[in-house]
Design an enzyme around this catalytic site. Structure first.
Site: not given
Lengths: 429, 429
Positions: B106, B133, B135, B188, B206
Site C-alpha cells: 500500500k 487495502v 487485506g 502481534g 489506504k
C-alpha cells in the site's frame, strides 16, 4: 461487433429497474467512456406495450414491441423482464449468437443456470447477473472474482429485503406477522401477492445462485429446502429476544468434506453477530473462507436505482470486453460437488417442548437427544405464570439434519411430552 | 507468454504473507486450473537471505537472492517485499517489460501510483493490488469493477486493524492508550515501532488508494491530512460513550461538485452506524453511491492468510488474462478532479470548550460559531463534581474545514474561554 468505439445496448423491459438504467446511461455518458473505453449507445427498448406511459426521460422513439429485433441489433442485451418466459428464450437467442447478456433475473438464473451457462459456452458469449442477487451489493463479483483465490466454506445471507423488513418490524415494534406484512405492502416493499417473498422462494433462488458461485458447482432451485416466515408469531420473536437472539430469514450454503447443502429458513442469530444488525429492507451476505476468514457484504438488496447500479456495473464490464474482444470470466470447470444428504447436513437448532408437568420428564427428554447422539448446549425452563404445562427450550450443539429429525420424532412419541412447540434453526452450525 | 496452459509465478519476498501464498498455491493446485484455466507454477522466490529458515512447505530449491532473474522468468510477479525500494524498481522492471504484477504494497501504490499506472500503460502490462487495502476485503474490486456503473460520493473506512484494536480495547475495557498499545503489541497486532499505525500513515496510504479508485482520479499520500490516535485518552473514550458514540480512526474520502478530499482522523461514530460495530482488528469500508446507496464491506484487514487470500484472487484473475491474452481493467481515463481547499471540504465536529464560570459566557461562545456561519446541532454542559471551570460540548452541523478552523481560533481568542479542550470529527458530514 463494435465500430468506432460504440457499444450498442438493447434493453428488454422498462419497468422500475429498466427505466433507471435508461436514466443512468443517458446522465453519465462521459463516465462510461472513461471507464469502459466505449461509448454506450442504447439502440432499442423492447416492451409489451409501446404505447404505455413511461418515465419522461425514456426516449419514445426507441420503444418497440419487437424484442427479437432489439436482441439481434445489440452488442449487449440487458434482460429486465423477469420471470421464465419469454426471458429465457430471448437470453438463449442472444447467447447462442455469441452475444453478451446482462440480467437481473434470479428466478431464471437459479432455475435454468446450467442451460444458460451451456449457451454461453456454445455461442462463446458472455453472461452477467450481478443484479440477480442482493441488488447493489457486489456479492456475485465477490464470490466469482474477489474470492477466486480462496476456498469458501459457507455463505449465509439475508437476501430478501421484504422478509427482513417484516421480521424487523415484528422485532422492533412487537407487530404480528399480518400487521407487519400490511406495513410492508403499504410501503411497496411487499407485493399484493407476497408468496414469493414470505414463503422463501425468492431467497431460495438467490441461495442456489450463491452456492453455485461460492462452491464452483451447480445447485438448482429444487436442491434448496425452504421454509418461509408466514408461521412466525410475535411470541416467537419475543422469545428470541429474551434469549439475546434475533430471528432472521437466512439462506445458508455450506460446504463440508462430503459435499454441499443450501437451505432457506428462519434462523436464530445472536445479537452480536453482524447479520443481527441488518435492519429494515437491507440485505447482507456473510462469507466464510479458509484463508480470508469472515467477510460481510452489506447494502440495499432491491429497489430501482440500487438494482440499476448493479446492471450498469455489468454493462461497463461487458462493454470493456466487447471493445477489447476479450471474454468475461466463465463458470468454473466443475468441482461437481454432490449435494449432502440429511445424514451429513450440519444443523443446530432450538427445540421448544411442552412437558406434562411430572417429575423426571426433563431427564426423559434429555435422554431422547442423547439416544440420537445430539449434544445439548443449553436447557432453559422459563416459568410462565398461568401456563398449563411447562415449556423447556433446548439448544443443541452442531449435529445433522437427520439426527435432529429423529430426535423430534422421538420427542413426539414420548408420553411425558405434551407436544413439540417449535424447532428453529440456530446460526453457527 | 504461456505455453501448454502453464502460467509461471515469481515471488518477491517470503515473509508472513508470502509463505502463505506459497502454501495456498501448492495446496489447491487443481482449483486454480479450474478457476483460471491455467496451471500456476511457482518458478522462483527472491529473498534477501536464501539461507534463512523458512516455513517447512517453502521449496528451498526455488529460493534465490537474485530478484531480477525471478522477475525476468515469470509471467506474473508477486511483490510482497513491502516498502519503497527495491520494491519500486522491481515492479517497474516487470511492468515496463509488459509483465503482470500483483502487489500488497500500500505504501508504494499510494506514494508512486501514477508512476506505476504509467508503466502499465507504457509496457501494456497489468497491475493488481487488492491486497494493498483492507487485506481480504475485496474493496479494490468493489470500487474498480463492481461499482463501475455508479457515481460514488463518499468512502469511509476503518482500514487499520491495529488502531481499531487499540481503540476497541480502550472502549470495552477502559484502558489508556499506552496499556492498549502494549496489549496490541503483545498479540502481534502492533509493531515494536507502532508509528505507521498509530500516527495514521498506514490508513492515509489506504485512504489515498481508495479515493483514487472511487473517484477515478489521482490522490497521493501528501494529499491526505492525517491525525493519529496517540493523543486519545480514556476520558475521551468515556465521553464519547456517554454521548452514544464510539471513537474510530476513519479514513474518509468525499466528492462534492467542486472536487475531492481525503482525511484520516479519530472520528465520533454514532453507536447505530454500521462502522461502530466493527470490533477488534477487523476492517470495514462504507461506500455511498448515487444509485446503489450505502454499501459496506467488512472483514479481516491484515494477517498472513487473509492477505494471501487477496493475493491469490489477483493471481487467479491475472492468470486468466495471461491465458486468454487479454488485459485487466486499467486505471480509468481521468476525471482529474481537483483537491478541495479547506473552504470547500465538508466537516462536522464536536468542540469541547472550558469556560471561565461566568454568566453569559455560553452566549459569547455560541456567537463565535454564528459569526463563522457554523450552525450548532447540540450543546451540552455536563456538571462535573469538583471540576474548576465548566466544560461545554458543542456539536456542529455540516460546515467546512476552514470555517471550523476560524471558529476554533475565535474561541481561543475569547477572554471568557479558558481553553479549547478538544476538536473531534463527527461522522456524517
Amino acid at each position: 461487433m463494435s465500430t468506432d468505439g460504440v457499444v450498442t445496448i438493447g434493453l428488454l423491459g422498462c419497468g422500475t429497474v429498466g427505466s433507471q438504467v435508461v436514466r443512468m446511461l443517458s446522465e453519465h455518458g462521459d463516465d462510461w467512456v472513461a471507464r469502459s473505453g466505449a461509448r454506450l449507445q442504447l439502440t432499442g427498448i423492447a416492451v409489451r406495450d409501446a404505447s404505455a406511459e413511461r418515465a419522461p426521460w425514456v426516449p419514445r422513439e426507441l420503444l418497440t414491441e419487437d424484442a427479437e429485433a432489439v436482441i439481434d441489433h445489440a452488442d449487449i442485451v440487458v434482460e429486465l423482464i423477469g420471470g421464465i418466459e419469454p426471458a429465457r428464450s430471448y437470453m438463449l437467442r442472444a447467447l447462442h449468437a455469441g452475444g453478451t447478456v446482462v440480467t437481473g433475473n434470479k428466478a431464471l438464473v437459479a432455475a435454468h443456470g446450467p442451460e444458460l451457462h451451456d449457451a454461453v459456452q456454445a455461442g462463446n458469449g458472455n453472461l452477467y447477473y450481478e443484479a440477480a442477487v442482493a441488488g447493489a451489493i457486489p456479492v456475485v463479483y465477490g464470490l466469482r472474482e474477489s474470492l477466486a483465490g480462496d476456498k469458501i466454506t459457507s455463505v449465509a445471507g439475508i437476501v430478501n429485503g421484504t422478509t427482513n423488513y417484516i421480521l424487523d418490524e415484528m422485532t422492533t415494534k412487537g407487530l404480528g406477522f399480518e400487521e407487519a406484512l400490511a406495513a410492508a405492502q403499504a410501503l411497496g416493499y411487499a407485493e399484493a401477492d407476497p408468496t414469493a417473498d414470505v414463503d422463501g422462494h425468492d431467497a431460495a433462488a438467490k441461495g442456489a445462485i450463491l452456492a453455485s458461485l461460492a462452491f464452483h458447482t451447480r445447485v438448482g432451485l429444487d436442491d434448496v429446502p425452504t421454509t418461509g416466515i408466514r408461521h412466525i408469531t410475535a411470541a416467537d420473536i419475543a422469545a428470541a429476544r429474551a434469549d439475546g437472539n434475533v430471528l432472521k430469514l437466512l439462506a445458508v450454503a455450506q460446504r463440508t468434506a462430503d459435499g454441499v447443502s443450501v437451505q432457506v429458513r428462519p434462523t436464530l442469530v445472536p445479537q452480536a453477530h453482524p447479520l443481527a444488525a441488518v435492519r429494515g429492507a437491507f440485505n447482507a451476505v456473510v462469507v466464510e473462507a479458509e484463508a480470508a476468514g469472515r467477510l460481510m457484504f452489506y447494502g440495499q438488496g432491491a429497489g430501482g436505482a440500487p438494482t440499476a447500479s448493479a446492471v450498469l456495473s455489468d454493462i461497463v464490464a461487458a462493454a470493456g470486453h466487447v471493445v477489447r474482444g476479450s471474454k468475461a470470466p466463465r463458470e468454473s470447470a466443475y468441482a461437481a460437488l454432490p449435494l449432502l444428504d440429511p445424514e451429513h447436513v450440519p444443523a443446530r437448532a432450538q427445540v421448544t417442548v411442552r412437558l406434562a408437568d411430572e417429575p423426571g420428564t426433563l431427564a426423559a427428554v434429555a435422554g431422547i437427544f442423547g439416544d440420537q447422539g445430539v449434544s445439548i448446549e443449553a436447557v432453559r425452563q422459563p416459568r410462565v405464570a398461568g401456563s398449563p404445562g411447562a415449556d423447556v427450550i433446548i439448544t443443541t450443539h452442531t449435529t445433522t439434519e437427520a439426527a435432529l429429525a429423529r430426535t423430534v420424532a422421538g420427542l413426539e412419541a414420548e408420553p411425558t411430552v405434551d407436544r413439540v412447540v417449535s424447532v428453529t434453526a440456530v446460526e453457527g452450525y
